[in-house]
Write a protein that holds these residues in place. Sequence first.
Motif, PDB file in Angstrom:
ATOM      1  N   SER A 180       0.840  -1.134  -0.085  1.00 48.57           N
ATOM      2  CA  SER A 180       0.000  -0.012   0.154  1.00 48.57           C
ATOM      3  C   SER A 180       0.798   1.241  -0.044  1.00 48.57           C
ATOM      4  CB  SER A 180      -0.788   0.047   1.288  1.00 48.57           C
ATOM      5  OG  SER A 180      -1.630  -1.133   1.059  1.00 48.57           O
ATOM      6  N   ILE A 184       1.054   4.117  -3.072  1.00 47.65           N
ATOM      7  CA  ILE A 184       0.637   5.526  -2.860  1.00 47.65           C
ATOM      8  C   ILE A 184       1.879   6.169  -3.235  1.00 47.65           C
ATOM      9  CG2 ILE A 184       0.315   7.227  -1.261  1.00 47.65           C
ATOM     10  CD1 ILE A 184      -2.114   5.511  -2.010  1.00 47.65           C
ATOM     11  N   ALA A 188       3.113  10.568  -5.517  1.00 44.54           N
ATOM     12  CA  ALA A 188       3.562  11.717  -5.021  1.00 44.54           C
ATOM     13  C   ALA A 188       4.628  12.125  -5.459  1.00 44.54           C
ATOM     14  CB  ALA A 188       3.624  11.401  -3.414  1.00 44.54           C
ATOM     15  N   ARG A 242      -0.378  19.751  -3.427  1.00 44.18           N
ATOM     16  CA  ARG A 242      -0.517  18.488  -3.879  1.00 44.18           C
ATOM     17  C   ARG A 242       0.677  17.817  -3.429  1.00 44.18           C
ATOM     18  NH1 ARG A 242      -2.529  21.474  -8.526  1.00 44.18           N
ATOM     19  NH2 ARG A 242      -0.405  21.868  -9.420  1.00 44.18           N
ATOM     20  N   LEU A 245      -0.613  16.616   0.086  1.00 42.19           N
ATOM     21  CA  LEU A 245      -1.475  15.618   0.012  1.00 42.19           C
ATOM     22  C   LEU A 245      -0.901  14.249  -0.493  1.00 42.19           C
ATOM     23  CD1 LEU A 245      -4.279  17.593  -2.027  1.00 42.19           C
ATOM     24  CD2 LEU A 245      -4.165  16.635   0.532  1.00 42.19           C
ATOM     25  N   GLY A 246       0.302  14.286  -1.145  1.00 40.83           N
ATOM     26  CA  GLY A 246       0.912  12.825  -1.436  1.00 40.83           C
ATOM     27  C   GLY A 246       1.506  12.536  -0.142  1.00 40.83           C
ATOM     28  N   TRP A 247       1.966  13.200   0.758  1.00 43.99           N
ATOM     29  CA  TRP A 247       2.612  12.846   1.961  1.00 43.99           C
ATOM     30  C   TRP A 247       1.526  12.349   2.628  1.00 43.99           C
ATOM     31  CZ3 TRP A 247       1.264  15.123   6.541  1.00 43.99           C
ATOM     32  CH2 TRP A 247       2.061  14.522   7.728  1.00 43.99           C
ATOM     33  N   ALA A 249      -1.531  11.261   1.900  1.00 39.07           N
ATOM     34  CA  ALA A 249      -1.867   9.974   1.562  1.00 39.07           C
ATOM     35  C   ALA A 249      -1.164   8.849   2.169  1.00 39.07           C
ATOM     36  CB  ALA A 249      -2.017   9.988   0.083  1.00 39.07           C
ATOM     37  N   ILE A 252      -1.916   8.523   5.986  1.00 36.10           N
ATOM     38  CA  ILE A 252      -3.011   7.905   6.195  1.00 36.10           C
ATOM     39  C   ILE A 252      -3.372   6.525   6.161  1.00 36.10           C
ATOM     40  CG2 ILE A 252      -5.645   7.926   5.665  1.00 36.10           C
ATOM     41  CD1 ILE A 252      -5.109  11.073   5.049  1.00 36.10           C
ATOM     42  N   THR A 253      -2.479   6.214   4.887  1.00 41.49           N
ATOM     43  CA  THR A 253      -2.474   4.825   4.428  1.00 41.49           C
ATOM     44  C   THR A 253      -1.851   3.733   5.575  1.00 41.49           C
ATOM     45  OG1 THR A 253      -2.394   5.156   2.147  1.00 41.49           O
ATOM     46  CG2 THR A 253      -1.593   3.025   2.601  1.00 41.49           C
TER      47      THR A 253
END
Length: 584
Positions: A180, A184, A188, A242, A245-247, A249, A252-253
Amino acid sequence: MPEFKIPLRQYAGLLRHYLRSQRRSIIALSALLIAGLIMQLVNPQFIRYFIDSAQGAESNRALWIAAGLFIGVSLLQQIVTVGATYISENIGWIATNKLRGDVAEHCLGLDMSFHKSHTTGAIIERVDGDINTLANFFSNFVITLVSNLLLVVGILILLYREGWLVGIGMTFFVVAAIYSIQYIRKFAVPHWGKLRQISADFFGFLGEHLEGTEDTRANGASGFVMHKFHTLLRTWLPIRVRAFLGWAAMWITTLVVFTIGNAIAFALSAYLWHKGAISIGTVYMIFYYTELMAKPIEKIRTQMEDLQKADASIVRIRQLLDTQPAVRDGIGTPIPGGPLAVTFDDVTFSYESGKATLDGIDFHLEKGQVLGLLGRTGSGKTTLARLMLRFYDIQQGEIRLGGVPIRDTRLRELRGRIGMVTQNIEIFQGTVRDNLTFYDTSIPDERMIRVLNELGLDSWLSSLPQGLDSTLESGGGGLSAGEAQLLAFARVFLTDPGLVILDEASSRLDPATEQLLEAAVTKLLRERTCIIIAHRLATVQRADRILILDNGRISEFGDREALAADPDSRFSRMLAAGMEEMLV
């Protein structure tokens, strides 16, 4: 959307090149990390022993032993962690400084066309900002990644010992977590590359306008600069969002996967305990190992995050290091000593494809002579001087110094045999000695003092509190224009060049200082060839030969006295009408 793909050999090549000299530190770091790994695997066993002993022990001796071992190992583990952190930071600092030095040296070796197309701030961002992001990559990336993978493997092995069901469940958790995170990550990486680029653009713009703040305010352009400033910030924000948000994601994953892992551990432990297959101490140990497993997976996640930043930075640094100078070093033909003859043989040059800045320039200046180079603004006078120093290479023809083609000489030797003084003088933050010698320790103080005296700066030097050790401000703060110009002359003559180029060198001087300079230059130009680029008539009175450029072509070339005596010559008309008026 583009994705950065860095070949594994580039990672390995960087690590091998910049960590080769730190083998002992890397071995010590590896030993400490392995020791810490073993202690992390052992400690949960003490906890299980403590809990199981507490349920059925008749004395507290076993409990005290287990507690003492747990506390002792925990303290030792913290000491090992501190030591490993100290060593890894040193490794990263030394490696990144070496890389920073290599990149800075490479930039200094690139030709002027590169520096004209890249702002100072953008170059600084690459030399400093991009390399800073590689600090963790160099310090402990591979070792930490491997040690965390080994920790995960060690935990799984110990869990399989407790039961195949627990082992399979935790294996599924680990595989899902790593997959995962890696999945992701690929979304990023491109945003981090764009973030580094917009950061370089912003700091390039900022550095340029901070340097020219006086002109900006004097011409009322502050509003335009601030508008551009805010435009760049508005461009930066969505890219930064952005990238964040990649970091996020990835973060959160990781949280979701950890929650799933705890759920799996809870379900399996409850099932096995109800069947009587494991003790309550083993149940706690499984939970402890599950929580412990979250740490290496979290570390792997942060390592992947650092890797995605490193991807972008390595691409940009590699692009910079792969940029080859248009001006290449010669084969090493030596330039003769003493004054240098100058020959331009049908030289044509243009900065870009299009109209030639210099077209068919053809002349010869004997050694020891002084050439007065005249022409309107934009006629190519300064370009001609830059070509002799090989700041750019010509497209056609040949330039020779002392009979040697300048393409055949080493750049260091060529520029060491030519001294150039311009009207814009750079004074660097440092001592008078450093500004005069550019850190060449072979030049004795006595020679510096003698040159300063010949230039009439003896009273100025004696007024400084520490003489040659006095500190000068960056940009020449505290110096008059005349003093800065005379210091530039002193720099040139300390190198003992065979050719001296004075590019509007006296244009900023008051008449008294210019008169002082003229007397000093007369003495210092003995046994040297000189080219004087000038607008004012008085400046070329010492010239033996006159060359007048017009739109990149030679309009007139000849002996100064002969041209002055010829009423049909352009130089004669300049003298009659006033040279300043004719060159405007």
